[in-house]
Scaffold this motif. Sequence first.
Motif, PDB file in Angstrom:
ATOM      1  N   GLY A  14       0.805  -1.222   0.000  1.00 22.32           N
ATOM      2  CA  GLY A  14       0.000   0.000   0.000  1.00 22.32           C
ATOM      3  C   GLY A  14       0.834   1.265   0.000  1.00 22.32           C
ATOM      4  O   GLY A  14       0.668   2.126  -0.881  1.00 22.32           O
ATOM      5  N   PRO A  15       1.738   1.430   0.978  1.00 17.01           N
ATOM      6  CA  PRO A  15       2.549   2.654   0.986  1.00 17.01           C
ATOM      7  C   PRO A  15       3.449   2.800  -0.245  1.00 17.01           C
ATOM      8  O   PRO A  15       3.627   3.908  -0.750  1.00 17.01           O
ATOM      9  CB  PRO A  15       3.391   2.512   2.254  1.00 17.01           C
ATOM     10  CG  PRO A  15       2.648   1.579   3.117  1.00 17.01           C
ATOM     11  CD  PRO A  15       1.924   0.654   2.209  1.00 17.01           C
ATOM     12  N   SER A  17       2.851   1.593  -3.297  1.00 20.95           N
ATOM     13  CA  SER A  17       2.031   1.957  -4.455  1.00 20.95           C
ATOM     14  C   SER A  17       1.582   3.410  -4.367  1.00 20.95           C
ATOM     15  O   SER A  17       1.505   4.100  -5.385  1.00 20.95           O
ATOM     16  CB  SER A  17       0.822   1.030  -4.576  1.00 20.95           C
ATOM     17  OG  SER A  17      -0.093   1.246  -3.535  1.00 20.95           O
ATOM     18  N   LEU A  18       1.304   3.884  -3.169  1.00 18.99           N
ATOM     19  CA  LEU A  18       0.921   5.281  -2.989  1.00 18.99           C
ATOM     20  C   LEU A  18       2.074   6.215  -3.347  1.00 18.99           C
ATOM     21  O   LEU A  18       1.888   7.204  -4.069  1.00 18.99           O
ATOM     22  CB  LEU A  18       0.476   5.511  -1.545  1.00 18.99           C
ATOM     23  CG  LEU A  18       0.030   6.904  -1.162  1.00 18.99           C
ATOM     24  CD1 LEU A  18      -1.200   7.296  -1.950  1.00 18.99           C
ATOM     25  CD2 LEU A  18      -0.259   6.960   0.323  1.00 18.99           C
ATOM     26  N   ALA A  50      -0.238  -1.979  -6.223  1.00 18.33           N
ATOM     27  CA  ALA A  50      -1.594  -1.757  -5.722  1.00 18.33           C
ATOM     28  C   ALA A  50      -2.449  -3.001  -5.922  1.00 18.33           C
ATOM     29  O   ALA A  50      -3.207  -3.396  -5.030  1.00 18.33           O
ATOM     30  CB  ALA A  50      -2.228  -0.562  -6.407  1.00 18.33           C
ATOM     31  N   ASN A  59      -3.960  -2.730   3.814  1.00 21.91           N
ATOM     32  CA  ASN A  59      -3.875  -1.299   3.476  1.00 21.91           C
ATOM     33  C   ASN A  59      -4.670  -0.978   2.216  1.00 21.91           C
ATOM     34  O   ASN A  59      -4.163  -0.396   1.257  1.00 21.91           O
ATOM     35  CB  ASN A  59      -2.423  -0.859   3.303  1.00 21.91           C
ATOM     36  CG  ASN A  59      -1.613  -1.016   4.552  1.00 21.91           C
ATOM     37  OD1 ASN A  59      -2.125  -0.876   5.663  1.00 21.91           O
ATOM     38  ND2 ASN A  59      -0.344  -1.322   4.405  1.00 21.91           N
ATOM     39  N   ARG A  60      -5.932  -1.343   2.216  1.00 21.92           N
ATOM     40  CA  ARG A  60      -6.767  -1.195   1.023  1.00 21.92           C
ATOM     41  C   ARG A  60      -6.900   0.252   0.568  1.00 21.92           C
ATOM     42  O   ARG A  60      -6.876   0.527  -0.628  1.00 21.92           O
ATOM     43  CB  ARG A  60      -8.157  -1.780   1.264  1.00 21.92           C
ATOM     44  CG  ARG A  60      -8.166  -3.271   1.262  1.00 21.92           C
ATOM     45  CD  ARG A  60      -9.595  -3.783   1.331  1.00 21.92           C
ATOM     46  NE  ARG A  60      -9.648  -5.208   1.199  1.00 21.92           N
ATOM     47  CZ  ARG A  60      -9.794  -5.835   0.032  1.00 21.92           C
ATOM     48  NH1 ARG A  60      -9.911  -5.144  -1.068  1.00 21.92           N
ATOM     49  NH2 ARG A  60      -9.832  -7.144  -0.018  1.00 21.92           N
ATOM     50  N   THR A  61      -7.031   1.181   1.486  1.00 18.58           N
ATOM     51  CA  THR A  61      -7.196   2.587   1.104  1.00 18.58           C
ATOM     52  C   THR A  61      -5.961   3.097   0.381  1.00 18.58           C
ATOM     53  O   THR A  61      -6.073   3.758  -0.660  1.00 18.58           O
ATOM     54  CB  THR A  61      -7.473   3.451   2.349  1.00 18.58           C
ATOM     55  OG1 THR A  61      -8.588   2.905   3.042  1.00 18.58           O
ATOM     56  CG2 THR A  61      -7.752   4.879   1.970  1.00 18.58           C
ATOM     57  N   GLN A  62      -4.803   2.797   0.906  1.00 22.80           N
ATOM     58  CA  GLN A  62      -3.573   3.229   0.256  1.00 22.80           C
ATOM     59  C   GLN A  62      -3.404   2.558  -1.098  1.00 22.80           C
ATOM     60  O   GLN A  62      -2.916   3.173  -2.053  1.00 22.80           O
ATOM     61  CB  GLN A  62      -2.372   2.917   1.145  1.00 22.80           C
ATOM     62  CG  GLN A  62      -2.312   3.758   2.383  1.00 22.80           C
ATOM     63  CD  GLN A  62      -1.138   3.388   3.278  1.00 22.80           C
ATOM     64  OE1 GLN A  62      -0.565   2.317   3.130  1.00 22.80           O
ATOM     65  NE2 GLN A  62      -0.800   4.273   4.191  1.00 22.80           N
ATOM     66  N   CYS A  63      -3.814   1.301  -1.198  1.00 26.91           N
ATOM     67  CA  CYS A  63      -3.717   0.596  -2.481  1.00 26.91           C
ATOM     68  C   CYS A  63      -4.648   1.203  -3.523  1.00 26.91           C
ATOM     69  O   CYS A  63      -4.273   1.337  -4.694  1.00 26.91           O
ATOM     70  CB  CYS A  63      -4.044  -0.881  -2.298  1.00 26.91           C
ATOM     71  SG  CYS A  63      -2.768  -1.793  -1.425  1.00 26.91           S
ATOM     72  N   VAL A  65      -5.748   4.344  -3.613  1.00 27.24           N
ATOM     73  CA  VAL A  65      -5.193   5.648  -3.999  1.00 27.24           C
ATOM     74  C   VAL A  65      -3.974   5.454  -4.896  1.00 27.24           C
ATOM     75  O   VAL A  65      -3.799   6.163  -5.894  1.00 27.24           O
ATOM     76  CB  VAL A  65      -4.855   6.487  -2.751  1.00 27.24           C
ATOM     77  CG1 VAL A  65      -4.119   7.752  -3.123  1.00 27.24           C
ATOM     78  CG2 VAL A  65      -6.114   6.813  -1.978  1.00 27.24           C
ATOM     79  N   GLY A  66      -3.123   4.486  -4.577  1.00 22.81           N
ATOM     80  CA  GLY A  66      -1.968   4.187  -5.420  1.00 22.81           C
ATOM     81  C   GLY A  66      -2.377   3.697  -6.791  1.00 22.81           C
ATOM     82  O   GLY A  66      -1.763   4.045  -7.794  1.00 22.81           O
TER      83      GLY A  66
END
Length: 85
Positions: A14-15, A17-18, A50, A59-63, A65-66
Amino acid sequence: MATGSADSPATLYGPVSLALGAAALAAAVFAGLLGIAFPLLFGSLAVTFALLGLGRGLNRTQCVVGLTTGSLGLIYPVLLVAAWG
């Protein structure tokens, strides 16, 4: 590493990909100066990480957004080349 621990390299999808998605968008804005290789590379890596992160469910939210920023970083230079070509 303890048994049952959530710490694994997969938690970084996640981080990463973001960060790569943000770098792809920044490179896409300056595609005229940097060329289109950087946004295409960063965008494709962001989309890949992502999708791997979404598959793992961490970390779905970060994925998401990424994935979004990486996709925009991929699409913008392609449309730019198509408009000039």
